[in-house]
Every structure is written in structure tokens, then in C-alpha cells.
Design a protein around this motif. Structure first.
Motif, short mmCIF file in Angstrom:
data_model
loop_
_atom_site.label_atom_id
_atom_site.label_comp_id
_atom_site.label_asym_id
_atom_site.label_seq_id
_atom_site.Cartn_x
_atom_site.Cartn_y
_atom_site.Cartn_z
N PRO A 19 0.79 -1.24 0.00
CA PRO A 19 0.00 0.00 0.00
C PRO A 19 0.82 1.28 0.00
O PRO A 19 0.48 2.23 -0.70
N ALA A 20 1.89 1.34 0.78
CA ALA A 20 2.67 2.57 0.84
C ALA A 20 3.36 2.86 -0.49
O ALA A 20 3.36 4.00 -0.97
N HIS A 21 3.93 1.83 -1.11
CA HIS A 21 4.59 2.02 -2.40
C HIS A 21 3.57 2.30 -3.50
O HIS A 21 3.83 3.10 -4.41
N ALA A 22 2.40 1.65 -3.42
CA ALA A 22 1.34 1.92 -4.40
C ALA A 22 0.89 3.37 -4.31
O ALA A 22 0.66 4.03 -5.33
N SER A 23 0.78 3.88 -3.10
CA SER A 23 0.42 5.29 -2.89
C SER A 23 1.47 6.20 -3.52
O SER A 23 1.14 7.19 -4.19
N TYR A 24 2.73 5.86 -3.32
CA TYR A 24 3.84 6.66 -3.87
C TYR A 24 3.83 6.64 -5.39
O TYR A 24 3.96 7.70 -6.04
N VAL A 25 3.66 5.46 -5.98
CA VAL A 25 3.64 5.35 -7.44
C VAL A 25 2.48 6.14 -8.02
O VAL A 25 2.64 6.87 -9.01
N GLY A 26 1.30 6.02 -7.41
CA GLY A 26 0.15 6.78 -7.89
C GLY A 26 0.38 8.27 -7.84
O GLY A 26 0.03 9.01 -8.77
N ALA A 27 1.01 8.74 -6.76
CA ALA A 27 1.30 10.17 -6.62
C ALA A 27 2.27 10.64 -7.70
O ALA A 27 2.08 11.73 -8.28
N LYS A 28 3.29 9.86 -7.97
CA LYS A 28 4.29 10.26 -8.97
C LYS A 28 3.69 10.30 -10.37
O LYS A 28 3.95 11.23 -11.14
N LEU A 29 2.87 9.31 -10.70
CA LEU A 29 2.24 9.28 -12.02
C LEU A 29 1.28 10.47 -12.20
O LEU A 29 1.30 11.14 -13.23
N ALA A 30 0.45 10.71 -11.19
CA ALA A 30 -0.49 11.83 -11.28
C ALA A 30 0.24 13.16 -11.32
O ALA A 30 -0.15 14.09 -12.04
N GLY A 31 1.32 13.28 -10.55
CA GLY A 31 2.09 14.51 -10.55
C GLY A 31 2.77 14.79 -11.88
O GLY A 31 2.96 15.95 -12.25
N PHE A 32 3.09 13.73 -12.62
CA PHE A 32 3.72 13.89 -13.93
C PHE A 32 2.68 14.19 -15.01
O PHE A 32 2.89 15.07 -15.85
N ILE A 33 1.55 13.48 -14.98
CA ILE A 33 0.56 13.61 -16.05
C ILE A 33 -0.38 14.78 -15.82
O ILE A 33 -0.76 15.51 -16.75
N GLY A 34 -0.78 15.00 -14.56
CA GLY A 34 -1.81 15.98 -14.23
C GLY A 34 -1.61 17.37 -14.81
O GLY A 34 -2.56 17.95 -15.36
N PRO A 35 -0.41 17.95 -14.70
CA PRO A 35 -0.23 19.32 -15.20
C PRO A 35 -0.51 19.50 -16.68
O PRO A 35 -0.75 20.62 -17.14
N PHE A 36 -0.50 18.41 -17.46
CA PHE A 36 -0.75 18.50 -18.89
C PHE A 36 -2.24 18.39 -19.24
O PHE A 36 -2.61 18.53 -20.41
N LEU A 37 -3.08 18.13 -18.25
CA LEU A 37 -4.50 17.93 -18.49
C LEU A 37 -5.28 19.23 -18.28
O LEU A 37 -4.89 20.09 -17.50
N SER A 38 -6.42 19.34 -18.98
CA SER A 38 -7.25 20.54 -18.86
C SER A 38 -7.80 20.70 -17.45
O SER A 38 -8.18 21.80 -17.05
N SER A 39 -7.86 19.59 -16.70
CA SER A 39 -8.37 19.66 -15.32
C SER A 39 -7.53 20.59 -14.46
O SER A 39 -8.03 21.16 -13.49
N THR A 40 -6.24 20.73 -14.80
CA THR A 40 -5.39 21.63 -14.03
C THR A 40 -5.88 23.07 -14.17
O THR A 40 -5.93 23.82 -13.19
N ARG A 41 -6.27 23.46 -15.37
CA ARG A 41 -6.81 24.80 -15.56
C ARG A 41 -8.11 24.99 -14.78
O ARG A 41 -8.32 26.04 -14.17
#
Length: 309
Positions: A34-56
Motif C-alpha cells: 500500500p505505501a509504495h502503491a500510494s507513492y507510485v500513484g502520486a508520482k504518475l499523477a504529478g507527472f501527467i496531471g499538469p498536462f490535463l485541462s483539469s489543471t486549468r
């Protein structure tokens, strides 16, 4: 996959690949813990999220909620919101395994006495929460506490993904129920509550056919179902939220039941209750802005458009 046999071969193949991919991702997240899964999810979202319209959308929402906040700080909040959302996704595979613990992966409770105090005539209270921290933990915790709570969900557009997601929620829920949004789900909720059950509703998303209720000083279209059910079944309303204490570590915070003064005029009482509800959510967001899901349009589009100019 037996229900997919009647599909054309190309669609059966896509459905098969979707299910394999989903199960593979779930299996991988469970394998790494669970702890590593949480970390991986955070890293992926942190990388992809800024490129999505949801950020705006998130930045526009922040401009409405906190007009005096500097742009740099808003960007930090949005980054934190992507981090939290990624963790929610990464932790989802482990819902069935999280237990009440004193430390490490798992959950704890503050204010549990408020739940016991809100039972009326042997009937449990209604609960409301928001997309704060890890909201997916609400039903598993309720099930672990033996509460007859059901939740409402919006079905995914992909029926294969929908079935798999609901399967994980079901196995983690310890007997809790899930009701689909819409008329069929509403009828099921009424029956569930009539038989002594209750519901926990996430109340912080825009509902176009809802009622206008202030939220951070602007009217936001808000579903009145919580107030309607509370009045119909004479139940107290208890605010709850699951805040994030760390990777795969949560705290369920229960607050005293709402103090409601009824006038006997249905529309006025619904509005009064939902004003109290939105005020609670507003406070939660102000306390932990990086843990709220800023990426849906909470206010009418013309409000967010005005803030961008």
C-alpha cells in the motif's frame, strides 16, 4: 467475460484487453504494497496531471475560493491535489486490506462518540462527506464499524471498468451497499433506509438540477437529497471526512450532528440544511486545500470564466 460473448470479435478483444490491463495494474499495486502503491500513484499523477485541462479548472476554482491567494500558492495547491488524487488511485487496490491500526498503513478515528450520540429511535444518522483525503475509505471504515451505510456512485462510462471497480469496492465494503445515481438508485436508497439502513453522501460536486447554495461566497448548484432524506426519515446528519495523514495512512474525523432549526416549509428547510452542509465542506477545504479534488467544475461555468480574465 461470459456476458461479453455476444459482442463482435473486435469488441470482445478490446474488452478482454481492458480487463487484463485493469487486473494487471491492480495486481501490480497489490504486489508492491500500500505505501509504495500510494507513492507510485502520486508520482504518475504529478507527472501527467499538469498536462490535463483539469489543471486549468483547478486553478479557476481556486481563484473563486481564494481570490487573495497568490498564483504561485495556487499552483502548489493544485500540485498537492494531483498528488492526493494519485495516491487515492494507487491505494484503491488495497481497500480490502486497510484495517484500524495505531500506525502504518491503515486508519484511525477521531470523534467516534458523535456517531453513537446521533442515533435516534434506534435509527442511525445520515452521513455526508466530500472528496477530501481518501474518500474511497469511507464505506470500508463504515463496514468495519458495523454501520449499515450505503453509498451512491456515478457509473464509469466503460462497463468493463465499472464492473471491476465496483467489485473492488464490494469486497472492501464489509457488507455496505452501493447505489447508482438516478431514479433506480433513489428507489433502492429509500427501501434501504426504510429497513433501518442509512447512507453516506459525497455532497461537493455540481448538480445541474440541484439548488443554489452558497459555497465560498458564490452560489453553487448543490444536490438537496441529503436534506430530503434526513427530513423524510427523521434522521440526524453527521459530518465525516477521511483526511490523509500520510501514504496509505488515514483518519476518519466525525463531527457532532448538525443543529437544525426547521420551519415546516420544505424548500426553506432544505436550503437551510444544505447551507450548513456547504459551510462544513468549505471549512474542510480551507483547512486542507491540497487534499480536496479541485478538478471538477463546482460553480457555473460563467463564474470560472470570469475569474480567468
Amino acid at each position: 467475460m461470459s456476458s461479453d460473448i455476444a459482442l463482435p470479435r473486435s469488441r470482445r478483444f478490446r474488452a478482454y484487453m481492458t480487463e487484463m490491463s485493469f487486473n494487471g495494474a491492480v495486481g501490480l499495486m497489490r504486489l508492491i504494497g500500500p505505501a509504495h502503491a500510494s507513492y507510485v500513484g502520486a508520482k504518475l499523477a504529478g507527472f501527467i496531471g499538469p498536462f490535463l485541462s483539469s489543471t486549468r479548472t483547478g486553478m479557476q476554482n481556486l481563484a473563486i475560493a481564494f481570490p487573495d491567494m497568490e498564483d504561485r500558492e495556487r499552483r502548489q495547491v493544485v500540485r498537492g491535489a494531483w498528488d492526493n488524487l494519485g495516491r487515492v488511485i494507487g491505494e484503491f487496490s488495497h481497500l480490502r486490506n486497510f484495517a484500524r491500526t495505531s500506525s502504518g498503513p491503515g486508519w484511525e478515528i477521531a470523534g467516534e462518540e458523535h456517531i453513537a450520540a446521533a442515533w435516534r429511535n434506534g435509527q442511525p444518522p445520515i452521513f455526508f462527506s466530500a472528496h477530501v483525503g481518501n474518500w474511497e475509505m469511507i464505506l470500508p471504515i463504515a463496514g468495519a464499524l458495523g454501520l449499515p451505510v450505503g453509498g451512491v456512485y456515478r457509473a464509469a462510462s466503460n462497463p468493463i471498468v465499472e464492473r471491476l471497480v465496483q467489485g473492488i469496492r464490494h469486497e472492501a465494503g464489509n457488507g455496505t451497499s452501493m447505489f447508482p445515481k438516478g431514479s433506480r438508485g433513489a428507489r433502492s436508497i429509500v427501501g434501504h433506509m426504510a429497513s433501518g439502513g442509512t447512507v453516506g453522501l459525497l455532497v461537493d460536486q455540481k448538480m445541474n438540477d440541484g439548488i443554489a447554495v452558497p459555497f465560498f461566497g458564490r452560489d453553487a448548484w448543490t444536490a438537496p437529497a441529503l436534506a430530503q432524506l434526513a427530513m423524510r426519515f427523521q434522521r440526524d446528519i453527521v459530518p465525516i471526512r477521511v483526511v490523509r495523514l500520510g501514504a496509505a495512512r488515514f483518519q476518519l474525523i466525525c463531527e457532532p450532528a448538525l443543529t437544525i432549526t426547521k420551519t415546516g416549509e420544505r424548500a426553506a428547510d432544505e436550503l437551510s440544511i444544505m447551507k450548513l452542509v456547504n459551510a462544513h465542506v468549505e471549512r474542510w477545504v480551507a483547512e486542507e486545500p491540497h487534499q480536496w479534488l479541485w478538478f471538477h467544475r463546482r460553480w457555473p461555468k460563467h463564474e470560472t470564466t470570469a475569474t480567468s480574465h
